[in-house]
Design a protein around this motif. Structure first.
Motif, mmCIF file in Angstrom:
data_model
loop_
_atom_site.group_PDB
_atom_site.id
_atom_site.type_symbol
_atom_site.label_atom_id
_atom_site.label_comp_id
_atom_site.label_asym_id
_atom_site.label_seq_id
_atom_site.Cartn_x
_atom_site.Cartn_y
_atom_site.Cartn_z
ATOM 1 N N SER A 102 -28.197 -15.381 3.142
ATOM 2 C CA SER A 102 -27.326 -15.302 4.317
ATOM 3 C C SER A 102 -27.143 -13.855 4.701
ATOM 4 C CB SER A 102 -25.950 -15.898 4.007
ATOM 5 O OG SER A 102 -26.074 -17.232 3.625
ATOM 6 N N LEU A 104 -24.926 -11.267 5.828
ATOM 7 C CA LEU A 104 -23.469 -11.251 5.766
ATOM 8 C C LEU A 104 -22.879 -10.257 6.745
ATOM 9 C CD1 LEU A 104 -22.884 -11.253 1.953
ATOM 10 C CD2 LEU A 104 -22.393 -13.081 3.557
ATOM 11 N N ALA A 108 -17.881 -8.294 4.199
ATOM 12 C CA ALA A 108 -17.785 -9.383 3.231
ATOM 13 C C ALA A 108 -18.424 -9.034 1.892
ATOM 14 C CB ALA A 108 -18.399 -10.637 3.816
ATOM 15 N N GLY A 109 -19.700 -8.717 1.908
ATOM 16 C CA GLY A 109 -20.395 -8.597 0.628
ATOM 17 C C GLY A 109 -20.458 -7.194 0.069
ATOM 18 N N LEU A 121 -26.996 -3.722 -5.698
ATOM 19 C CA LEU A 121 -27.011 -4.546 -6.909
ATOM 20 C C LEU A 121 -26.022 -5.701 -6.803
ATOM 21 C CD1 LEU A 121 -27.319 -1.998 -9.852
ATOM 22 C CD2 LEU A 121 -29.075 -3.392 -8.767
ATOM 23 N N MET A 122 -24.826 -5.385 -6.311
ATOM 24 C CA MET A 122 -23.800 -6.415 -6.216
ATOM 25 C C MET A 122 -24.198 -7.483 -5.207
ATOM 26 S SD MET A 122 -22.028 -5.559 -8.545
ATOM 27 C CE MET A 122 -21.897 -7.319 -8.707
ATOM 28 N N ALA A 124 -27.132 -8.290 -4.330
ATOM 29 C CA ALA A 124 -28.194 -9.089 -4.929
ATOM 30 C C ALA A 124 -27.595 -10.109 -5.885
ATOM 31 C CB ALA A 124 -29.182 -8.180 -5.667
ATOM 32 N N ALA A 125 -26.622 -9.655 -6.673
ATOM 33 C CA ALA A 125 -25.977 -10.570 -7.617
ATOM 34 C C ALA A 125 -25.317 -11.719 -6.870
ATOM 35 C CB ALA A 125 -24.947 -9.823 -8.450
ATOM 36 N N LEU A 126 -24.696 -11.405 -5.757
ATOM 37 C CA LEU A 126 -24.067 -12.457 -4.949
ATOM 38 C C LEU A 126 -25.082 -13.482 -4.489
ATOM 39 C CD1 LEU A 126 -21.521 -10.537 -2.723
ATOM 40 C CD2 LEU A 126 -21.005 -12.452 -4.202
ATOM 41 N N HIS A 127 -26.301 -13.036 -4.298
ATOM 42 C CA HIS A 127 -27.348 -13.963 -3.887
ATOM 43 C C HIS A 127 -28.097 -14.511 -5.097
ATOM 44 C CE1 HIS A 127 -26.898 -12.472 0.298
ATOM 45 N NE2 HIS A 127 -27.221 -13.718 0.539
ATOM 46 N N GLY A 128 -27.578 -14.226 -6.273
ATOM 47 C CA GLY A 128 -28.178 -14.782 -7.486
ATOM 48 C C GLY A 128 -29.502 -14.129 -7.856
ATOM 49 N N ILE A 129 -29.673 -12.889 -7.450
ATOM 50 C CA ILE A 129 -30.934 -12.202 -7.734
ATOM 51 C C ILE A 129 -30.742 -11.308 -8.956
ATOM 52 C CG2 ILE A 129 -32.507 -10.460 -6.827
ATOM 53 C CD1 ILE A 129 -31.757 -11.774 -4.035
ATOM 54 N N SER A 130 -31.712 -11.331 -9.832
ATOM 55 C CA SER A 130 -31.562 -10.619 -11.100
ATOM 56 C C SER A 130 -31.490 -9.113 -10.878
ATOM 57 C CB SER A 130 -32.731 -10.941 -12.029
ATOM 58 O OG SER A 130 -33.884 -10.295 -11.552
ATOM 59 N N LEU B 13 -32.532 -19.554 -6.847
ATOM 60 C CA LEU B 13 -31.734 -18.384 -6.516
ATOM 61 C C LEU B 13 -31.897 -17.286 -7.561
ATOM 62 C CD1 LEU B 13 -28.581 -20.270 -5.320
ATOM 63 C CD2 LEU B 13 -29.935 -18.705 -3.946
ATOM 64 N N THR B 14 -32.227 -17.686 -8.757
ATOM 65 C CA THR B 14 -32.223 -16.703 -9.820
ATOM 66 C C THR B 14 -33.614 -16.393 -10.363
ATOM 67 O OG1 THR B 14 -31.849 -18.494 -11.364
ATOM 68 C CG2 THR B 14 -29.928 -17.292 -10.623
ATOM 69 N N TYR B 41 -25.073 -16.333 -13.205
ATOM 70 C CA TYR B 41 -24.400 -15.487 -12.214
ATOM 71 C C TYR B 41 -23.343 -14.603 -12.877
ATOM 72 C CZ TYR B 41 -26.058 -17.683 -7.840
ATOM 73 O OH TYR B 41 -26.783 -18.103 -6.763
ATOM 74 N N ARG B 43 -22.970 -11.741 -13.864
ATOM 75 C CA ARG B 43 -22.721 -10.380 -13.375
ATOM 76 C C ARG B 43 -21.631 -10.342 -12.309
ATOM 77 N NH1 ARG B 43 -27.130 -7.474 -10.840
ATOM 78 N NH2 ARG B 43 -27.998 -9.504 -10.357
ATOM 79 N N LEU B 44 -21.467 -11.490 -11.634
ATOM 80 C CA LEU B 44 -20.454 -11.521 -10.582
ATOM 81 C C LEU B 44 -19.040 -11.464 -11.134
ATOM 82 C CD1 LEU B 44 -21.744 -14.077 -7.960
ATOM 83 C CD2 LEU B 44 -21.723 -11.606 -7.886
ATOM 84 N N PHE B 47 -17.896 -8.054 -10.799
ATOM 85 C CA PHE B 47 -17.795 -7.737 -9.371
ATOM 86 C C PHE B 47 -16.481 -8.252 -8.797
ATOM 87 C CE2 PHE B 47 -18.511 -9.513 -5.074
ATOM 88 C CZ PHE B 47 -18.621 -8.318 -4.374
ATOM 89 N N LEU B 126 -15.660 -14.565 1.371
ATOM 90 C CA LEU B 126 -17.002 -14.639 0.796
ATOM 91 C C LEU B 126 -17.405 -16.073 0.487
ATOM 92 C CD1 LEU B 126 -17.668 -11.773 -1.722
ATOM 93 C CD2 LEU B 126 -18.942 -12.409 0.300
ATOM 94 N N LYS B 129 -18.920 -18.019 3.208
ATOM 95 C CA LYS B 129 -20.160 -17.517 3.766
ATOM 96 C C LYS B 129 -21.347 -17.730 2.846
ATOM 97 C CE LYS B 129 -19.811 -15.588 7.739
ATOM 98 N NZ LYS B 129 -20.826 -15.714 8.759
ATOM 99 N N LEU B 130 -21.052 -17.795 1.571
ATOM 100 C CA LEU B 130 -22.112 -17.562 0.619
ATOM 101 C C LEU B 130 -21.956 -18.503 -0.551
ATOM 102 C CD1 LEU B 130 -24.172 -15.249 0.571
ATOM 103 C CD2 LEU B 130 -22.655 -14.061 -0.959
#
Lengths: 419, 297
Positions: A102, A104, A108-109, A121-122, A124-130, B13-14, B41, B43-44, B47, B126, B129-130
């Motif tokens: 998405s 954003l 927001a992100g 990095l954050m 990416a983490a929100l999008h579930g990316i390593s 996603l991961t 997830y 790591r979030l 955050f 958030l 949106k996500l």
């Protein structure tokens, strides 16, 4: 290269029926409490079903930039939310391949206190990316956004334009197969938008699907290669942008002016509309309106005979009628070419894009029958403020700019109150 | 979606592969899949923890001051009321020392519960949106309480130093028993999240839940040996106090730090088991209602 398949998707919300009816008199409220205490009715107010999206079936081929249009409440955002897995569908299914990202809104992100690197990095983490993948892409992201020099500065020192670039760069460089963009794609200056489009089109070649929700028909036509028109949660029409947008605007128009005259007629026995132009105050044709100067909308007509004409302009923006202005008088012309001009004074328009539908009513001397010629969306133009920077969604509220930005008068007066 | 499909869609996603297929269907993610997703997830957590703490103090003028003052001020008040005015017993310790240690452990719950309750609501922007596992939010929501707890530890050391100078006696204990204090802290946090997982779901639907919680936890504190020591309760009534799952951890914490009271071994074990089970049930409840919760935001 895999398509995105929506199969009979539906999303039902249970709206509180009570929320729609007024709270009622004190006596009614008392009765409600009594019923509650006597277990005559449940604590939950009566619910009303509301289908935000229903029976949406669609196959989106890779490389498609699909514009999603429709009036407010048509289910555009709900559809994006389902695909973003923010909200589960009530029925049906969607299948696809690869990553869904998405785009954003900036606030927001991102964390304004952290540097661009940390934010990447954050995000990416929100999008579930390593972390490893995000680290590997950080350079590309910064490079695309042209922010290498500022990579370690906290985001709060960024200009809004820089933040928008970063946001888009993160999204597009995460290698998404599906990119969900809600209005945000159309922010920033023209040059930036152009780059975004290039990036989107390039990614389209490797199979990216973009879903772009917007009220800005001009942006939809410019950007998309396919358009989905939603109406009350259902698919009204899918097809090429010019076709669907034209039909959609016709429908909106018809809503404003139902059956008042023959629709879409550009010529009659007496005259024809040849086109519409935007002119500067000096009468030169221009492509964009400087809002600090007067501009003219010129309806070019050809009169075949001596006839009286009366011009009218419907100015639309963001899918709404900003104003309709019709000449008070008929003006006589003999056979020949004319420009029927409407002067739009300085400091009236806002810096958004407008679309004008122009019409000319003709009246033959000695007759009473009026003929109306009309050219839908004959003219689309951007209005800009020469000093103001391009607007961006700083606080996430794109709608902060009105359809007009008139320069009105302010004053302050001492107010004498009798004691 | 079924669990295998859910795992696959979590994977899209991961995972490393870019083109994994996914399916979006009405059926919600199963609990096991949700836990696995939570882990991927993780790591979030940091955050959101950071975001929630920062948001809490961002608009204050005296951010750093409130960080200390918010935990410290009620402390002073309580010490005056219970210690000086009412003269509540404190197992032979100065009342301020006794109360501060108990309150440090208790406040994780009292303050934490409010923050966890608000966690989903506060991140609505958030969440609307996500997609990310919503389960992250209540767990991150306890962060402000942890920050407060660290402030309490600091106050504890300062107070102990004051008594060292004043009375020539150092009250705080060191040694392996501190591990039990840590364990008690952990159990209290888990309890906070366990209750919060339920209250946060209702907070989204009824904004007044937070008020109810404020009063409810204020009352709950008096059921827990915070302002009074267990020694003031007749032995035959101890079981009643330990019905409250927070009593044993709080008592353990104080025993480990100050060496007063007794280590309530059996109640602690029972409370721990109960709290773990309860938290799992809460998490299942949270997971099941998460779709409709987001719709209410």
């Amino acid at each position: 290269m895999h398509p995105l398949i929506l199969d009979n998707l539906g999303k039902r919300y249970d709206v509180e029926a009570a929320a729609e009816s007024p709270p009622g008199t004190f006596r009614e409220r008392l009765a409600r409490w009594r019923d509650l205490l006597l277990f005559r009715r449940g604590l939950r107010p009566a619910k009303k079903e509301f289908w935000a999206v229903r029976n949406v079936s669609l196959t989106v081929e890779p490389g498609t930039i699909l514009g999603i249009i429709g009036p407010n409440g048509a289910g555009k955002t709900t559809l994006l939310k389902i695909l973003a897995r923010v909200t589960p569908p009530t029925e049906g299914r969607a299948t696809g391949h690869g990553r869904v990202v998405s785009l954003l809104e900036m606030n927001a992100g991102f964390n304004p206190e952290s540097s661009a690197r940390e934010n990447i990095l954050m995000n990416a983490a929100l999008h579930g990316i390593s972390k490893a993948e995000a680290l590997a892409r950080t350079r590309d992201i910064l490079e695309w956004a042209e922010l290498e020099e500022f990579a370690d500065q906290p985001l709060k020192h960024y200009s809004s334009g820089m933040a928008v670039r970063l946001g888009f760069s993160v999204a597009i460089n995460m290698n998404p197969q599906v990119l969900l963009a809600d209005e945000v794609l159309a922010v920033g200056d023209m040059a930036f938008q152009e780059r975004c489009m290039q990036a989107v089109i390039e990614s389209g070649k490797r199979g990216l699907i973009v879903l772009f929700v917007s009220h800005d028909m001009e942006a939809i036509e410019r950007v998309c290669n396919r358009v989905l028109w939603l109406h009350k949660g259902q698919v009204q029409k899918v097809g090429s942008p010019d076709e669907v947008v034209a039909d959609y605007e016709d429908a909106v128009w018809a809503h404003f002016d139902a059956g008042a005259f023959e629709r879409g007629r550009r010529s009659s026995r007496f005259a024809a509309i040849r086109g519409a132009k935007l002119l500067s105050s000096a009468g030169r044709e221009i492509g964009a309106a400087n809002v600090t100067e007067d501009v003219f909308i010129a309806i070019e007509i050809e009169a075949f005979k001596a006839v009286a004409v009366r011009g009218a302009v419907d100015l639309n923006a963001r899918n709404q009628l900003v104003f309709r202005c019709e000449d008070a008088d008929f003006r006589r012309v003999t056979a020949g070419f004319y420009q029927v001009r409407l002067r739009i004074p300085a400091n009236l328009l806002s810096d958004i894009s407008y679309t004008a539908t122009v019409s000319v009513t003709t009246l033959r001397e000695g007759q009473t029958r009026e003929y109306r010629l009309i050219a839908y969306n004959a003219l689309t133009f951007m209005a800009f403020h020469p000093e103001r920077e391009a607007r961006v969604a700083v606080k996430g509220k794109l709608g902060k700019t009105g359809l007009m930005a008139p320069k009105l008068e302010w004053s302050i007066e001492e107010h004498h109150v009798a004691v | 979606m079924s669990q295998s499909e859910a795992a696959a869609s979590a994977g899209h996603l991961t995972g490393a592969g870019d083109l994994q297929p996914w399916v979006i269907e009405p059926i919600q993610t199963g609990f096991i899949a949700a836990v696995r997703e939570f882990w991927s997830y993780r790591r979030l957590l940091m955050f959101f923890a950071r975001k929630i703490v920062v948001e809490r103090y961002k608009k204050t003028t005296l951010g750093g001051f409130w960080l200390i003052a918010r935990p410290a001020l009620p402390l002073v008040l309580n010490v005056i009321i219970f210690g000086a005015i009412l003269g509540v017993a404190s197992d032979g310790l100065p009342y301020a020392m006794f109360f501060l240690v108990g309150a440090s452990a208790w406040m994780i719950f009292q303050r934490g519960l409010l923050r966890v309750t608000l966690s989903v609501d506060s991140q609505a922007g958030l969440a609307k949106k996500l997609y990310f596992p919503r389960l992250i939010l209540p767990f991150a929501g306890i962060a402000p309480a942890i920050v407060d707890f660290l402030v309490y530890i600091l106050l504890m050391i300062v107070l102990a130093l004051i008594y060292l100078v004043k009375d020539g006696h150092w009250y705080l204990l060191f040694g392996p028993r501190l591990l039990l204090a840590l364990y008690a802290t952990f159990i209290i946090m888990l309890m906070t999240i366990g209750v919060g997982l339920i209250t946060t779901v209702y907070q989204v639907r009824h904004a007044e839940v937070r008020f109810v919680i404020g009063h409810f936890t204020g009352f709950w504190m008096f059921l827990t040996p915070v302002v009074y020591p267990m020694s003031q309760i007749p032995g035959s009534m101890h079981w009643a106090v330990y019905m409250n799952p927070l009593s044993a951890p709080v008592e353990t914490f104080r025993w480990a730090i100050l060496g007063v009271g007794t280590l309530p071994v059996i109640p602690l074990v029972l409370s721990s088991v109960g709290i773990v089970l309860f938290t799992v049930v809460s998490a299942v409840f949270f997971n099941r209602s998460q779709g409709s919760t987001v719709d209410e935001l």
